[in-house]
Every structure is written in structure tokens, then in C-alpha cells.
Design a protein around this motif. Structure first.
Motif, PDB file in Angstrom:
ATOM      1  N   ALA A  70      14.131  -1.896   1.939  1.00 45.63           N
ATOM      2  CA  ALA A  70      13.154  -0.866   1.551  1.00 45.63           C
ATOM      3  C   ALA A  70      11.845  -1.507   1.102  1.00 45.63           C
ATOM      4  O   ALA A  70      10.749  -1.034   1.434  1.00 45.63           O
ATOM      5  N   ASP A  71      11.955  -2.622   0.317  1.00 48.74           N
ATOM      6  CA  ASP A  71      10.739  -3.327  -0.132  1.00 48.74           C
ATOM      7  C   ASP A  71       9.953  -3.864   1.049  1.00 48.74           C
ATOM      8  O   ASP A  71       8.720  -3.775   1.085  1.00 48.74           O
ATOM      9  N   VAL A  72      10.664  -4.449   2.009  1.00 44.81           N
ATOM     10  CA  VAL A  72       9.999  -4.993   3.194  1.00 44.81           C
ATOM     11  C   VAL A  72       9.287  -3.889   3.959  1.00 44.81           C
ATOM     12  O   VAL A  72       8.141  -4.038   4.408  1.00 44.81           O
ATOM     13  N   THR A  73       9.957  -2.756   4.091  1.00 42.75           N
ATOM     14  CA  THR A  73       9.342  -1.617   4.806  1.00 42.75           C
ATOM     15  C   THR A  73       8.091  -1.133   4.081  1.00 42.75           C
ATOM     16  O   THR A  73       7.051  -0.861   4.697  1.00 42.75           O
ATOM     17  N   GLN A  74       8.171  -1.056   2.744  1.00 44.70           N
ATOM     18  CA  GLN A  74       7.024  -0.609   1.967  1.00 44.70           C
ATOM     19  C   GLN A  74       5.860  -1.598   2.070  1.00 44.70           C
ATOM     20  O   GLN A  74       4.702  -1.220   2.213  1.00 44.70           O
ATOM     21  N   GLN A  75       6.188  -2.906   2.000  1.00 44.98           N
ATOM     22  CA  GLN A  75       5.146  -3.933   2.123  1.00 44.98           C
ATOM     23  C   GLN A  75       4.475  -3.870   3.490  1.00 44.98           C
ATOM     24  O   GLN A  75       3.259  -4.044   3.617  1.00 44.98           O
ATOM     25  N   ALA A  76       5.281  -3.628   4.522  1.00 37.06           N
ATOM     26  CA  ALA A  76       4.713  -3.516   5.869  1.00 37.06           C
ATOM     27  C   ALA A  76       3.758  -2.332   5.947  1.00 37.06           C
ATOM     28  O   ALA A  76       2.687  -2.417   6.542  1.00 37.06           O
ATOM     29  N   ALA A  77       4.171  -1.210   5.319  1.00 42.87           N
ATOM     30  CA  ALA A  77       3.316  -0.024   5.329  1.00 42.87           C
ATOM     31  C   ALA A  77       2.007  -0.298   4.602  1.00 42.87           C
ATOM     32  O   ALA A  77       0.923   0.065   5.063  1.00 42.87           O
ATOM     33  N   VAL A  78       2.105  -0.975   3.433  1.00 40.95           N
ATOM     34  CA  VAL A  78       0.893  -1.325   2.673  1.00 40.95           C
ATOM     35  C   VAL A  78       0.004  -2.261   3.477  1.00 40.95           C
ATOM     36  O   VAL A  78      -1.217  -2.140   3.496  1.00 40.95           O
ATOM     37  N   SER A  79       0.629  -3.228   4.164  1.00 40.04           N
ATOM     38  CA  SER A  79      -0.128  -4.180   4.977  1.00 40.04           C
ATOM     39  C   SER A  79      -0.863  -3.469   6.109  1.00 40.04           C
ATOM     40  O   SER A  79      -2.038  -3.739   6.374  1.00 40.04           O
TER      41      SER A  79
END
Length: 274
Positions: A70-79
Motif C-alpha cells: 500500500a505504501d509503495v502504491t501511495q508513493q507511486a501515486a505521489v510521484s
């Protein structure tokens, strides 16, 4: 004898045990067959559910993996969002830079045109002054001439002509040390008043007037040049060149304002302010 003795009995004959057993066996076999068929039909109807899916147990490791995903997905979205903002900012900056460049080029072109126009105007003014000096030099008369000799030269405001015209209109006035007109002058007050007619503000004393404008040699004089006697910055007398080797000045108490020849009293130097 009974009167019913000859009437046959209405009772049906009893079936034999063998027949009953046979019939019972047949019926049982049929029922068994039907039961087996029903059971087979039920089994066939349940055939689609042939496998049981066993759900994984939610352990601590699995929870950590899910959280990390979930963190990776959120970071990707922020990126992605940040990259989109950067792209938009870069596009806006490029557009602004293009507009600024166009504006700068427009201003530079306007400046070039203004400079070209100013240069052309300056050249025209220099040509006009040169022609005017030539005309004044041609029409200038010898020493002792009256103010009427300048009547043929119309004063031109802001030009050498206005300076010369004013000077010649003062011919015959008295020389008085420290006087500033209108009927008496000393050398520097007369020069100061003459150039004021052309919009040029000169210092009051001859020492300062000898440092104004551009230094020119006495062999390259033009009408309107200021002549000085003595050292530059320490001059003791000034006059104005009017052409044909002559100058006009407030000479001294015995002569007053006159026109004189340079050959009789050569100047030390000259400056040009027009």
C-alpha cells in the motif's frame, strides 16, 4: 342342504406365496434402481463444485507485506502527481520565457530604431550647424562694423545663429568689470548671455568657461567656438569666433564690445559647446 350350496364363492382366489414373493422382489429391484439413479442425479448436479478454496491465514508477515504494498502504491501515486506538476510548471515556464524573449526582442528593436533616429537627427543637426557657420562666416564683416551687418542673419533659437546674432546686437556696449548687461558687460558675462540664447548654461567666469565643451585647435575653428586667452582652466579673457579670422568680445574699458582680428591678438585655445 343349504340353498346356497351350489352358489360359487365370490371370494377371489388367494395368491400363492411364490407369486407374492416374486412381485415383491421385482418391486424392490425397481425401487433400488430408482434410488441409485436419484443418487447419481444428485451427484451429477453437484459436480461444478469440485474444489474447495482455502483462504490464507492473515499472519503478521502477510499484514506487513500488504502495508508495504500500500505504501509503495501511495508513493507511486505521489510521484506521478509530482511529475505532472513539474511538467505543468516547466510548460508554463517555457511559455513565459518565450513571451519574455519576444518582449525583449521587441524592446531591443524599438531601442535600435530610437538610436538610429537619434543618430540621424544628430547628423542632421551637425550638418545644419556646419552650414550655418559657413553662412555666418561668409556674411561676417570686418572690425568696427555696426549691428546692422548682422541683420541678414536671422536668429535661430538653440543654434549658433542665435549666439552670433545676440553678440552682434551688443556691439558698441560698454565694458565694465563685473557688469552683466544689458548695456554694459565684461568678457565672460557677454559670452554667458550669448550662449543662453541657444539654451546653453555656461559658468560665469572665464576660467570655468575655458573648460567647457570640447577642446579644439585654433587652426580648426568654427563659427560659435569660444576662444580663451591664458591657460585652460586659468583663462583671463574669452570671446567668440565669428568667422573669417575674427572674433567678437567685450575687450576692455577703452574699446567696449567690438569685433577684432585674431591675427592681432591670437587666442591661446578654443572650446566648442555647440
Amino acid at each position: 342342504m343349504s340353498h346356497t350350496a351350489h352358489i360359487p364363492s365370490h371370494r377371489k382366489p388367494r395368491r400363492s406365496a411364490t407369486k407374492v414373493a416374486l412381485r415383491a422382489g421385482v418391486a424392490g429391484g425397481v425401487l433400488s434402481t430408482l434410488a441409485v439413479a436419484a443418487a447419481a442425479g444428485t451427484a451429477n448436479a453437484a459436480e461444478p463444485v469440485t474444489e474447495t478454496i482455502e483462504m490464507p491465514t492473515l499472519t503478521a508477515d502477510l499484514s506487513a507485506q500488504i502495508a508495504h504494498s500500500a505504501d509503495v502504491t501511495q508513493q507511486a501515486a505521489v510521484s506521478y502527481e509530482s511529475r505532472a506538476e513539474q511538467d505543468a510548471a516547466a510548460s508554463k515556464a517555457a511559455k513565459q520565457a518565450k513571451e519574455d524573449q519576444a518582449q525583449a526582442e521587441k524592446k531591443a528593436e524599438a531601442k535600435r530604431k530610437a538610436e538610429a533616429a537619434a543618430k540621424k537627427k544628430a547628423e542632421q543637426e551637425r550638418a545644419s550647424r556646419s552650414a550655418e557657420r559657413t553662412n555666418l562666416s561668409t556674411q561676417s564683416t570686418g572690425g568696427g562694423s555696426s549691428a546692422s551687418s548682422s541683420d541678414s542673419v536671422a536668429p535661430a533659437s538653440g543654434s549658433v545663429g542665435s549666439v552670433i546674432s545676440f553678440l552682434k546686437s551688443q556691439l558698441g556696449d560698454a565694458y565694465v568689470m563685473g557688469a552683466s548687461g544689458p548695456n554694459a558687460w565684461d568678457c565672460s558675462s557677454l559670452v554667458q548671455a550669448a550662449f543662453k540664447q541657444a539654451g546653453v548654461d555656461l559658468p560665469r567666469v572665464s576660467q570655468d568657461q575655458s573648460t567647457m565643451g570640447t577642446e579644439v585647435g585654433t587652426s580648426n575653428l568654427q563659427v560659435g567656438d569660444i576662444l580663451y586667452w591664458g591657460g585652460k582652466g586659468s583663462a583671463y579673457h574669452v570671446g567668440v569666433y565669428i568667422g573669417n579670422g575674427q572674433y567678437l568680445d567685450a575687450a576692455n574699458p577703452s574699446k567696449g564690445v567690438v569685433i577684432q582680428d585674431l591675427s592681432g591678438y591670437p587666442a591661446s585655445g578654443a572650446v566648442r559647446v555647440l
